[in-house]
Design a protein around this motif. Sequence first.
Motif, PDB file in Angstrom:
ATOM      1  N   GLY A 180      21.065  -9.862  11.788  1.00  7.18           N
ATOM      2  CA  GLY A 180      21.223  -8.734  10.739  1.00  7.18           C
ATOM      3  C   GLY A 180      22.178  -7.892  10.862  1.00  7.18           C
ATOM      4  N   TYR A 209      25.466  -6.954   8.274  1.00  6.75           N
ATOM      5  CA  TYR A 209      25.513  -5.501   7.662  1.00  6.75           C
ATOM      6  C   TYR A 209      26.874  -5.088   7.827  1.00  6.75           C
ATOM      7  CZ  TYR A 209      24.100  -0.714   6.797  1.00  6.75           C
ATOM      8  OH  TYR A 209      23.796   0.563   6.207  1.00  6.75           O
ATOM      9  N   LEU A 233      18.487  -4.382   5.103  1.00  3.15           N
ATOM     10  CA  LEU A 233      19.118  -4.079   6.432  1.00  3.15           C
ATOM     11  C   LEU A 233      19.025  -2.840   7.057  1.00  3.15           C
ATOM     12  CD1 LEU A 233      21.740  -6.861   6.004  1.00  3.15           C
ATOM     13  CD2 LEU A 233      19.967  -7.097   7.569  1.00  3.15           C
TER      14      LEU A 233
END
Length: 291
Positions: free
Chosen positions: A109, A113, A215
Amino acid sequence: MIKKAVIPAAGFGTRFLPATKSQPKEMLPIVDTPVIQYVVEEAAAAGLTDILMVIGKGKRAIEEHFDRSFQLESQLAGKGKDAELKLIKDISDLADIHFVWQKEMKGLGDAIYCGRHHVNDEAFAVLLGDTVIDSKVPAVKQLVDTYNEYGKSVVLLERVDPSRVSSYGVIDGNEETERLYSVNDFVEKPPVDEAPSNLVIASRYIFTPEIFDYLSRTKPGKGGEIQITDAMRLMVKEHRMYGLILDGKRCDIGNKEGFVKTNVEFALKRDDMSADMKKFIMDMAAKISNK
């Protein structure tokens, strides 16, 4: 139209030590081509020509692989090795490839990002840099076509034996067509008896830019990592998302046995190797059966 892709390639690859002590796992070859090159070729074949790779410590070899090597090109040209020269020049011409560093290993994640400034407000693809998919239509192109039809985030799915669901992110969804599901929820590595289905996420995604907001709100989970599945769980509560079953085969190269099998399978497809490989396999099979 989707043109941008993010390829996370920052993991340590500890399952392949000692080979990955000084070499990125994404640079391990399937026959004679690094895994990461197959991924970039898949993206380029789908029209994704603006690629951001998210890399970490010890991954400089990936940058060098996709850059021009003028000294090598000069040597090949001088020796009249035109086929080899074209082969290596084509690598740097696959797409416009950019690099950003994931400063801390905080999970998939977080790696995605890291691409927020490059993506801006566009829908984009994510292809995991250590996963090869063998299909007639590039796997990510299957997702792009689905996004173009529905205009929503869509993840690639694979149907696995129910006993294996605890190793993957799994969807809870409703069947819309033979291969398409609307997603109600995602569950990361559920126990076998608690899994909502045997449809697992298969390493390819199309996200609308809203994913970055989710996120940013996702808290670290196990191991202090930010899981993309957790962000997707938040997102699907407010935005429709789809799952598309892969038409093709995800090559299991996450472990050594699967990696070796994939090398054999790809070698058997090559005109310059298939005959010798088939003879070798038959000879080995005969020796094993005679023991």
